[in-house]
Write a protein that holds these residues in place. Structure first.
Motif, short mmCIF file in Angstrom:
data_model
loop_
_atom_site.label_atom_id
_atom_site.label_comp_id
_atom_site.label_asym_id
_atom_site.label_seq_id
_atom_site.Cartn_x
_atom_site.Cartn_y
_atom_site.Cartn_z
N UNK A 1 114.75 70.02 25.69
CA UNK A 1 116.06 70.62 25.45
C UNK A 1 116.90 70.79 26.71
N UNK A 2 116.24 70.92 27.86
CA UNK A 2 117.00 71.08 29.11
C UNK A 2 117.95 69.93 29.35
N UNK A 3 117.50 68.72 29.05
CA UNK A 3 118.35 67.54 29.24
C UNK A 3 119.55 67.56 28.32
N UNK A 4 119.34 68.00 27.08
CA UNK A 4 120.46 68.08 26.14
C UNK A 4 121.46 69.13 26.59
N UNK A 5 120.97 70.28 27.03
CA UNK A 5 121.87 71.36 27.43
C UNK A 5 122.63 71.03 28.70
N UNK A 6 122.02 70.28 29.60
CA UNK A 6 122.74 69.84 30.80
C UNK A 6 123.87 68.88 30.43
N UNK B 1 122.65 79.57 5.17
CA UNK B 1 121.82 80.48 5.93
C UNK B 1 122.16 80.59 7.40
N UNK B 2 123.33 80.12 7.79
CA UNK B 2 123.72 80.19 9.19
C UNK B 2 123.01 79.20 10.07
N UNK B 3 122.38 78.18 9.48
CA UNK B 3 121.66 77.15 10.23
C UNK B 3 122.36 75.82 10.04
N UNK B 4 122.30 74.99 11.08
CA UNK B 4 123.00 73.71 11.04
C UNK B 4 122.11 72.53 10.72
N UNK B 5 120.89 72.55 11.24
CA UNK B 5 120.05 71.35 11.19
C UNK B 5 118.59 71.79 11.22
N UNK B 6 117.72 71.02 10.55
CA UNK B 6 116.30 71.33 10.55
C UNK B 6 115.47 70.10 10.88
N UNK B 7 114.29 70.33 11.45
CA UNK B 7 113.29 69.28 11.64
C UNK B 7 112.04 69.74 10.90
N UNK C 1 121.55 65.27 16.19
CA UNK C 1 120.74 64.31 15.44
C UNK C 1 120.55 63.02 16.23
N UNK C 2 121.64 62.47 16.76
CA UNK C 2 121.55 61.22 17.52
C UNK C 2 120.73 61.40 18.79
N UNK C 3 120.83 62.57 19.41
CA UNK C 3 120.03 62.84 20.61
C UNK C 3 118.54 62.89 20.25
N UNK C 4 118.20 63.56 19.16
CA UNK C 4 116.80 63.62 18.72
C UNK C 4 116.24 62.23 18.46
N UNK C 5 117.00 61.41 17.76
CA UNK C 5 116.54 60.06 17.45
C UNK C 5 116.34 59.23 18.71
N UNK C 6 117.24 59.40 19.69
CA UNK C 6 117.11 58.67 20.95
C UNK C 6 115.88 59.14 21.73
N UNK C 7 115.62 60.45 21.72
CA UNK C 7 114.44 60.98 22.41
C UNK C 7 113.16 60.45 21.78
N UNK C 8 113.12 60.41 20.46
CA UNK C 8 111.93 59.89 19.79
C UNK C 8 111.74 58.40 20.08
N UNK C 9 112.84 57.66 20.12
CA UNK C 9 112.76 56.23 20.41
C UNK C 9 112.28 55.97 21.83
N UNK C 10 112.52 56.92 22.74
CA UNK C 10 112.12 56.75 24.14
C UNK C 10 110.72 57.31 24.43
N UNK C 11 110.09 57.93 23.44
CA UNK C 11 108.78 58.55 23.64
C UNK C 11 107.69 57.51 23.34
N UNK C 12 106.91 57.11 24.35
CA UNK C 12 105.86 56.09 24.11
C UNK C 12 104.85 56.50 23.05
#
Length: 306
Positions: free
Chosen positions: A114-119, A140-146, A284-295
C-alpha cells in the motif's frame, strides 16, 4: 410517447420515485424536504401528463396501480443511474477509499504494497476493513472489496485477482525433527495445524487418506495458524502466495508442490453501478497490476483451470 418523455419534469419523476419507494406521500415529503401537499401536486401533475393514475388513494395509504408499478421500477433505475453519473462527474479522486478484505490477505499481501499506492496518490486516503463478511458495498460506506469465492455476488461486478490455494508449510526445524518428508503420505503422522476437513481435502486431492487425527491447533485466521507453524508446533495448510516472503527467506518450507484450490480465487468486487467511479477504477487497476507483477501469483495463476 417521445414528446411526453421530453416534457416530463425531472422534479415530478423524483417525487414519484420517492413516494413509490416509501409507499407514502407524507414520508416522501419528509425525505425530500417538501410539504405533503407539494408531493401530492407533483404526482397529480405527472398523472395528468401521462393520462394515467399511478396511485390508488386509500384512507390511510397509497398503493401503486399497475401503471405505477411499471413506472416505479424504471424511475428507481433511472434515479440510481443519475445519482451514479453525477457522482462520477464530480468525483475528483480525492477523499477516502474504503476497502474491505480478509485479515490474512490484508496483512500478508496487501498492506506491504500500500505504501507505493499512497505515494503515487497522496490525495486519496485508504481505510482498510478486515471484517470476514462481505459487507454491503452499496450502502455500507465501503467502496471496494477483495474476497475469496466464485466472484458471483448480487449487485457486484467482480474481477479475478489471484488463486485461492493451500499447501502444507512448516518450519525448517520441524522438518529436521521429522527426519524429512519424502512423500505426502508422511504427513499422516505429522503434527498438523488446521481443521481435519481441510487436511482431508488436501490428502484427498492426492488420492490419500489423512490417517489418524493429528490436529494440534486451529484458528479463525490463516495468519494465526501459520504463526504457530513458524514456531515449529506443526504443519499448517496455507496459501504459498500469501506467505511467499517467509518461504523466500527460509522461515517456512513447502515440502511438496501439490496445492489444493480452496475456492475459484480472490476477486476484486465493487458495486456494478460504481464501476466507473475514478477512485474505485484506480485502485482496482492498481491491484490487478500488482498481482500481475507478483512472481508467486503468476506461478500459480499459470496453472489455473480456464
Amino acid at each position: 410517447m417521445s414528446d411526453v418523455l421530453a416534457t416530463l419534469p425531472l422534479s415530478a419523476v423524483r417525487v414519484f420515485e420517492a413516494a413509490a419507494r416509501l409507499g407514502s406521500f407524507t414520508r416522501a415529503a419528509e425525505e425530500l424536504g417538501m410539504t405533503q401537499a407539494a408531493v401530492s401536486w407533483q404526482i397529480k401533475s405527472l398523472e395528468s401528463r401521462l393520462g394515467q393514475s399511478l396511485f390508488r388513494r386509500l384512507p390511510r395509504e397509497v398503493v401503486l396501480t399497475p401503471a405505477g408499478e411499471r413506472l416505479s421500477r424504471a424511475a428507481t433505475d433511472a434515479m440510481s443511474l443519475l445519482r451514479t453519473a453525477l457522482s462520477d462527474l464530480t468525483e475528483t479522486g480525492k477523499g477516502v477509499l474504503a476497502v474491505t478484505t480478509l485479515f490474512t490477505f490484508a496483512n500478508q499481501w496487501l498492506s506491504p504494497r500500500l505504501g507505493g499506492f499512497q505515494l503515487a496518490h497522496p490525495d486519496l486516503a485508504l481505510r482498510l476493513d478486515t471484517n470476514p463478511s462481505l459487507l454491503d458495498l452499496a450502502g455500507g460506506g465501503l467502496d471496494l472489496g477483495v474476497r475469496a469465492g466464485d466472484g458471483r455476488w448480487p449487485g457486484l461486478e467482480s474481477t479475478w485477482l489471484m488463486p485461492s490455494i493451500q499447501t502444507p508449510l512448516l518450519a525448517p526445524a520441524l522438518l529436521e525433527r521429522l527426519g524429512g518428508l519424502d512423500s505426502p503420505s508422511d504427513l499422516a503422522t505429522a503434527p498438523r495445524i488446521g481443521t481435519d476437513s481441510e487436511w482431508a481435502q488436501w490428502f484427498g486431492a492426492l488420492g490419500l487418506g489423512s490417517g489418524e487425527r493429528r490436529t494440534r491447533f486451529t484458528a479463525d485466521t490463516q495468519i494465526a495458524e501459520v504463526a504457530s507453524a513458524l514456531s515449529g508446533q506443526g504443519v499448517a495448510l496455507a496459501n504459498p502466495i500469501l506467505f511467499a516472503r517467509e518461504l523466500a527467506d527460509g522461515r517456512l518450507v513447502q515440502p511438496f508442490e501439490t496445492v489444493v484450490e480452496t475456492s475459484p480465487g480472490y476477486w476484486v468486487a465493487y458495486p456494478t453501478e460504481r464501476r466507473r467511479t475514478p477512485k474505485i477504477a484506480l485502485f482496482r487497476d492498481w491491484l490487478l497490476a500488482e498481482a500481475a507483477a507478483d512472481p508467486a501469483v503468476q506461478a500459480y495463476a499459470a496453472a489455473r483451470p480456464k
